[in-house]
Design a protein around this motif. Sequence first.
Motif, PDB file in Angstrom:
ATOM      1  N   TYR A   1       0.840  -1.205   0.000  1.00  0.00           N
ATOM      2  CA  TYR A   1       0.000   0.000   0.000  1.00  0.00           C
ATOM      3  C   TYR A   1       0.873   1.252   0.000  1.00  0.00           C
ATOM      4  O   TYR A   1       0.630   2.200  -0.763  1.00  0.00           O
ATOM      5  CB  TYR A   1      -0.906  -0.019   1.221  1.00  0.00           C
TER       6      TYR A   1
ATOM      7  N   THR B   1      -6.406   1.965  -6.346  1.00  0.00           N
ATOM      8  CA  THR B   1      -7.847   2.192  -6.404  1.00  0.00           C
ATOM      9  C   THR B   1      -8.244   3.414  -5.582  1.00  0.00           C
ATOM     10  O   THR B   1      -9.073   4.229  -6.017  1.00  0.00           O
ATOM     11  CB  THR B   1      -8.593   0.945  -5.890  1.00  0.00           C
ATOM     12  N   GLU B   2      -7.660   3.554  -4.427  1.00  0.00           N
ATOM     13  CA  GLU B   2      -7.948   4.685  -3.557  1.00  0.00           C
ATOM     14  C   GLU B   2      -7.574   6.007  -4.229  1.00  0.00           C
ATOM     15  O   GLU B   2      -8.230   7.041  -4.008  1.00  0.00           O
ATOM     16  CB  GLU B   2      -7.174   4.523  -2.250  1.00  0.00           C
TER      17      GLU B   2
ATOM     18  N   SER C   1      -6.390  -8.901 -13.213  1.00  0.00           N
ATOM     19  CA  SER C   1      -5.626  -7.713 -12.825  1.00  0.00           C
ATOM     20  C   SER C   1      -4.614  -7.274 -13.867  1.00  0.00           C
ATOM     21  O   SER C   1      -3.929  -6.266 -13.676  1.00  0.00           O
ATOM     22  CB  SER C   1      -4.898  -7.965 -11.497  1.00  0.00           C
TER      23      SER C   1
ATOM     24  N   ILE D   1      -1.598  -6.978  -3.438  1.00  0.00           N
ATOM     25  CA  ILE D   1      -2.948  -6.634  -2.964  1.00  0.00           C
ATOM     26  C   ILE D   1      -2.941  -5.263  -2.294  1.00  0.00           C
ATOM     27  O   ILE D   1      -3.849  -4.436  -2.512  1.00  0.00           O
ATOM     28  CB  ILE D   1      -3.459  -7.732  -2.013  1.00  0.00           C
ATOM     29  N   GLY D   2      -1.928  -4.979  -1.494  1.00  0.00           N
ATOM     30  CA  GLY D   2      -1.819  -3.647  -0.899  1.00  0.00           C
ATOM     31  C   GLY D   2      -1.630  -2.572  -1.950  1.00  0.00           C
ATOM     32  O   GLY D   2      -2.197  -1.473  -1.846  1.00  0.00           O
TER      33      GLY D   2
ATOM     34  N   VAL E   1      -9.756 -11.548  -4.562  1.00  0.00           N
ATOM     35  CA  VAL E   1      -9.673 -10.101  -4.366  1.00  0.00           C
ATOM     36  C   VAL E   1     -10.285  -9.403  -5.579  1.00  0.00           C
ATOM     37  O   VAL E   1     -10.647 -10.038  -6.568  1.00  0.00           O
ATOM     38  CB  VAL E   1      -8.208  -9.661  -4.158  1.00  0.00           C
TER      39      VAL E   1
ATOM     40  N   HIS F   1      -4.928  -1.751  -3.637  1.00  0.00           N
ATOM     41  CA  HIS F   1      -5.767  -0.917  -2.767  1.00  0.00           C
ATOM     42  C   HIS F   1      -5.359   0.549  -2.863  1.00  0.00           C
ATOM     43  O   HIS F   1      -6.223   1.441  -2.965  1.00  0.00           O
ATOM     44  CB  HIS F   1      -5.661  -1.399  -1.328  1.00  0.00           C
TER      45      HIS F   1
END
Length: 360
Positions: free
Chosen positions: A237, A268-269, A340, A261-262, A292, A265
């Motif tokens: 992230y 997307t944020e 993805s 995965i982080g 996910v 996120h």
Amino acid sequence: MTPVAGRGAGAAPRSVDVARLAGVSQKTVSRVMNDEPYVSDDVRRRVLAAAEELGYRSNNAARALASGRTRSIGVVTLGTALYGPASLLMGVERAVRDTGYALRVVNTMEGETAGIAGAVNSLLDQGVDGIVISEPIDEADGADRSARVDVPVLVLGAPPPFAVPHVVTAGIVSSQMARAATEHLLELGHTTVHHLAGPQRWYSARDRLDGWRTALAAHGRAEPPVVEGDWSAASGYTAGRELVAVPGVTAVFAANDDMAIGLIHALTEAGRRVPEDVSVVGFDDIPVAAYVTPPLTTVRQPFDAMAQDGLKLLVHAIENPQAHPLPMTDPPVELVVRSSSAPPPRKTTGRTRSPRSPRT
């Protein structure tokens, strides 16, 4: 003390050799090794010094009983809950069970000064017939790298940390899988691929970095600056927040799925769609990767196959010490393509279109 005569070159030292070198009886050697009373301090020191000089271990006599083996295999592994090392250890446990050997496990900790050598010595003191080293990190500076190893050693995921007379290796090199992941993104049409690397003290992280670099060089593509994480989703992230500020990022290969995965996120944020704006590929194929949003494209590690093939080689080396090693074939690289990863976004011309009037 004078050298001991009468032993063949390379033969394991016996209690009689220690007794002869120390000038005592075999019974006295046994008493010292079993820490029994009624042995003078001077005699105890002489016996221990002789044992150290010869590389004798107190269980050598037991190992010589019956078949001459204890039918046990030792494993040195990193004490961690991370998916890769934990899955490989479970694969080794299953494979050892199928061989009929008992399993003894010693965990090492990151930064531990005793390191692999201490773990190996502990296993040798238990009389194991072979050792598996699944140690994915460089040891701390000043770590003890001295170990007298007189049994076959299987290395998974890292080079031998010290001189070992009989080494077998198994498993796909991580660099091959990393190259496949990077080439997948290049073949989709991305100009280059950014890399979210694992901590560089880990051999596997360096292998994946090398595979990414090799793929870019083979395709004549520019190598962007590397962002390094610590295998966690939180570090992915943080890296994602850094990468959204870099112009032109359309594809990222992450060194493991948790970081991927982080990363997704964070993208997307920040309003970056995956895969429409940025494609992401991970590594490992952890169980949650398929669930996910979006499902993660990744490289699947064949942990069970690596363990089974490696144990087959190790047991062969234990039971046939004079024979040539068995041939080894690497399992194929398995890229699991999910949602993805996609072609890069189309470049716009910079002109704006007038909105169409609604039809009546």
